[in-house]
Design a protein around this motif. Sequence first.
Motif, PDB file in Angstrom:
ATOM      1  N   PHE A 401      -6.286 -21.065  20.157  1.00 45.94           N
ATOM      2  CA  PHE A 401      -5.315 -21.337  19.021  1.00 45.94           C
ATOM      3  C   PHE A 401      -5.089 -23.097  19.418  1.00 45.94           C
ATOM      4  O   PHE A 401      -4.668 -23.700  18.768  1.00 45.94           O
ATOM      5  CB  PHE A 401      -3.791 -21.030  19.908  1.00 45.94           C
ATOM      6  CG  PHE A 401      -4.001 -19.174  19.591  1.00 45.94           C
ATOM      7  CD1 PHE A 401      -4.554 -17.917  20.433  1.00 45.94           C
ATOM      8  CD2 PHE A 401      -3.049 -19.711  18.370  1.00 45.94           C
ATOM      9  CE1 PHE A 401      -3.740 -17.510  19.693  1.00 45.94           C
ATOM     10  CE2 PHE A 401      -2.772 -17.935  18.135  1.00 45.94           C
ATOM     11  CZ  PHE A 401      -3.248 -17.268  18.475  1.00 45.94           C
ATOM     12  N   LYS A 402      -5.611 -23.498  20.436  1.00 46.94           N
ATOM     13  CA  LYS A 402      -5.474 -24.955  20.871  1.00 46.94           C
ATOM     14  C   LYS A 402      -5.932 -25.586  19.649  1.00 46.94           C
ATOM     15  O   LYS A 402      -6.104 -26.936  19.268  1.00 46.94           O
ATOM     16  CB  LYS A 402      -5.685 -25.699  22.530  1.00 46.94           C
ATOM     17  CG  LYS A 402      -5.539 -26.986  22.837  1.00 46.94           C
ATOM     18  CD  LYS A 402      -4.986 -26.829  24.293  1.00 46.94           C
ATOM     19  CE  LYS A 402      -4.475 -28.203  24.527  1.00 46.94           C
ATOM     20  NZ  LYS A 402      -5.508 -29.296  24.220  1.00 46.94           N
ATOM     21  N   THR A 404      -6.896 -25.152  17.190  1.00 43.83           N
ATOM     22  CA  THR A 404      -6.183 -25.463  15.061  1.00 43.83           C
ATOM     23  C   THR A 404      -5.257 -26.213  15.952  1.00 43.83           C
ATOM     24  O   THR A 404      -4.457 -26.769  14.562  1.00 43.83           O
ATOM     25  CB  THR A 404      -5.299 -24.224  15.159  1.00 43.83           C
ATOM     26  OG1 THR A 404      -4.492 -23.711  16.175  1.00 43.83           O
ATOM     27  CG2 THR A 404      -6.322 -22.538  15.472  1.00 43.83           C
ATOM     28  N   MET A 405      -4.492 -26.931  16.502  1.00 45.37           N
ATOM     29  CA  MET A 405      -3.719 -28.123  16.645  1.00 45.37           C
ATOM     30  C   MET A 405      -4.246 -28.968  16.758  1.00 45.37           C
ATOM     31  O   MET A 405      -3.747 -30.714  16.307  1.00 45.37           O
ATOM     32  CB  MET A 405      -2.984 -27.981  17.790  1.00 45.37           C
ATOM     33  CG  MET A 405      -2.461 -27.024  19.053  1.00 45.37           C
ATOM     34  SD  MET A 405      -1.516 -26.517  17.605  1.00 45.37           S
ATOM     35  CE  MET A 405       0.199 -27.744  18.505  1.00 45.37           C
TER      36      MET A 405
END
Lengths: 469, 364
Positions: A401-402, A404-405
């Motif tokens: 998820f990180k 995607t930042m």
Amino acid sequence: MKRIISLLAAFAVVLVMSVPAFAAPEVTGTAGEYENSDPAGVDGGSVIEFTQSNYVVDNADLFTDDEETALFEKITEIRNEHEFDIVCLTTTSTDGKEDADYTDDFFDYNGYGYGVDRDGAIMMLCIASEDDRSVYISGRGSVGTDVFSSAVLDFDEGPVFKELKPLLSAGDYYDAEMKFLETADERLAGRKSAVSTGEYAYTSDPAGVEDGSVIEFTQSNYVVDNADAFTDSEEAALFEKITAIRTKYKFDVVILTTLSMNGKKAVDYTDDFFDYNGYGYGVDRDGVILMLCLAGGEGNRDVHISGRGSVGRNVFNSKYVLNFDNGPIFKELKPLLSAGRYYDAEMKFLEMADERLGWYADDIANGGTGKVPYPASVILKRELIAVAVAMVIAFFVVSMFKKTMKTNRIRTSAGNYEKPGSMRVTTSNEYFVRKQVSRTAIPKNESSDSSGDHTSSSGASHSGGGGKF
Amino acid sequence: MAGLLEYKCPNCGGHIKFDTAAQSFKCEFCDSVFTQEQLASQKTEAEAKAQNEKSPDVSAAEAEQYGWTTESNGTLGEMSVYSCQSCGAQITTDVNTVASKCPYCDSPVIMTGKVSGLNKPNCVIPFKLDGKQAGNALKSFCRKKVFLPSKFITEHKISEMKGVYVPFWIFDADVNANLEFEATRVRRWSDKDYNYTETSYYNVTRGGTIGYAGIPVDASKSMPDDYMDGIEPFDYNDMKAFDPAFLAGFMADKYDVESSEAFPRAEKRIKNSTEAAFARTVKGYDSVVPRSSFIKPYNSTYKYAMLPVWLLNAAYEGKKYLYAVNGQTGRVSGTLPVDKKKIALMFAGITAGITAILQYFVFR
């Protein structure tokens, strides 16, 4: 004149001698009401006196005297050999009762049956008329109901009536009775040898009875020292402990030492010995057996413990309690066994069994499930591994998820700029260069055998654990 | 030949800009719409006029003469100065600036000198998104970003939004490839004493050709390459032959990275993809490891293109954030701030959840 007197005298003597025969009281079922309805047999015999007239009751007068004598001879043989009562009963009427009731009552209320358990069997022939004939066989006591189980006595397909029916139909009653006695002798003999060598005559799995085991609870049955590892006093001490456990917990503990496992694997040999000899308390056949095979030198002897029944498999569970590498029981037993201190090992086993059965009983009394808890150290280790695995997974998910930042990143491939169909492979070669073989040794110390929960050859579920020492 | 071009509406005299929605040229004030051909005449006029004007570029020597410092925005110390034709203000821009807006009267200006002759771009993808849509693209980008601080969407301030035509070199190349791999096949078996592993080694070669087209390499030193890579790909179907009119209303820079300087980047990407493509043809082995590769482009051509990019400068909680939005597709590249608490929460939550699931195995 002298000759006539001596003839008369001889005749008188014969008359006098035959008086007892005629004077023998007729023993019938209903007429012979005993004072107590079900008198307990005594150790070493029956309540009723062991005489021919008591054990060959020919009320229907089917046999000749000689035949009766021969039958009684066989009955006596069986009694001495096997400590087992056999009664032959013929009658012309069952007094309005069902055959089963009439036969059972005759046996019970007259005090037949050998020993405390009242082991015995009775064959009843009722010949009311040519057309109205019936036969009934009944067994009593743990031995009696085992040797003459319902399967054996099945009228249509059972082995006993298979033999008897043709003889009875033909009216050969004496032959039928003799056949019955011979069959009984055989079966009792087969049973006894089964206990001492471990091979039971029966191939089926006799069900345990409500209260106790199918096999007789004796020292020779429960401390089977075929390898002669214990002295007599040691055997007695072990049996004392086994008895205490049995009384307290209604649980069978069997100790077996042997010099040969008959070519079987330790787990099979142990399970079969337990199953086919009728060990195991109650219908569920709860019990545990510790087997030592002392053939072979140091490091090549076998130990195996097998549990049966819901209590047995729970208290002696395979995964932990009977674990050969790090379970609590083998932890204590292994050093003693390796040092040759077999009696000490057995005693330790019995102590631990007593203790663990006590925990189980307490847990059940408090409403628990009786499942053996793992020790704290094992639980802690497993929890740490679980948390570590969970953290690794969590780390991966969070990283995903990180990522995607941040979408500004240098691209290193030109994959989507490939001109489709532009790729042409013009040379393609594959050459074998060399081969290399490496090997790693399989650790030889496979000291634990593959036990764990399993189903034995008789179809019963066992827990188990064991290995070499 | 320097020239300043400001497209003026023949109807009202207002500034003409490229309208993204209409994909044509529109007057700011009276909304009149014009075609490329109609504007072309204004361009030739301006170019003719330019023959007679002095170049707005100031050399280092001149700058010294006037007393100006020569440091400038990371260039070679050269700046451009021009006068706005609408309001007369003197504007100084970076020497590479091709299109800009007067900061005083907002009138767009195009320095045709910078985009003519050798410097003329081959093609351009006109802007499809206007500023508002770019802002919305950023908002969409923020959606579903799990670790984004919840306040970001409402509290971030866009301090500056620039629609910029970024100069790019676009490379096409066919490639000769020769690759060598080491491949293995493994066989395992055991007897009662040992576990055996037999590894057979093979030398595998592959050779051939493969082609690539449209690899973009950002040609502006001041544009961060990772942002430009991040907004790929552009759809070349919308690519048009270059006309300075497209630049009207937007900023633009000319290239300051030579094509020869830029090509190695494309070559690297080509090499990686080629190796992968040929490695994929090696089948039937347990492992394939590249040993050597010889990849040589031939037939390589390049185009100089102007590609549309919206640059958004945002501020949030005192920190600055840059976002690039693909002016054609709306794809956003940039780094969003991360709420550490949310990360910790997810990490703890997943750890707890998985540990709970594993309890079954702990107590078996």
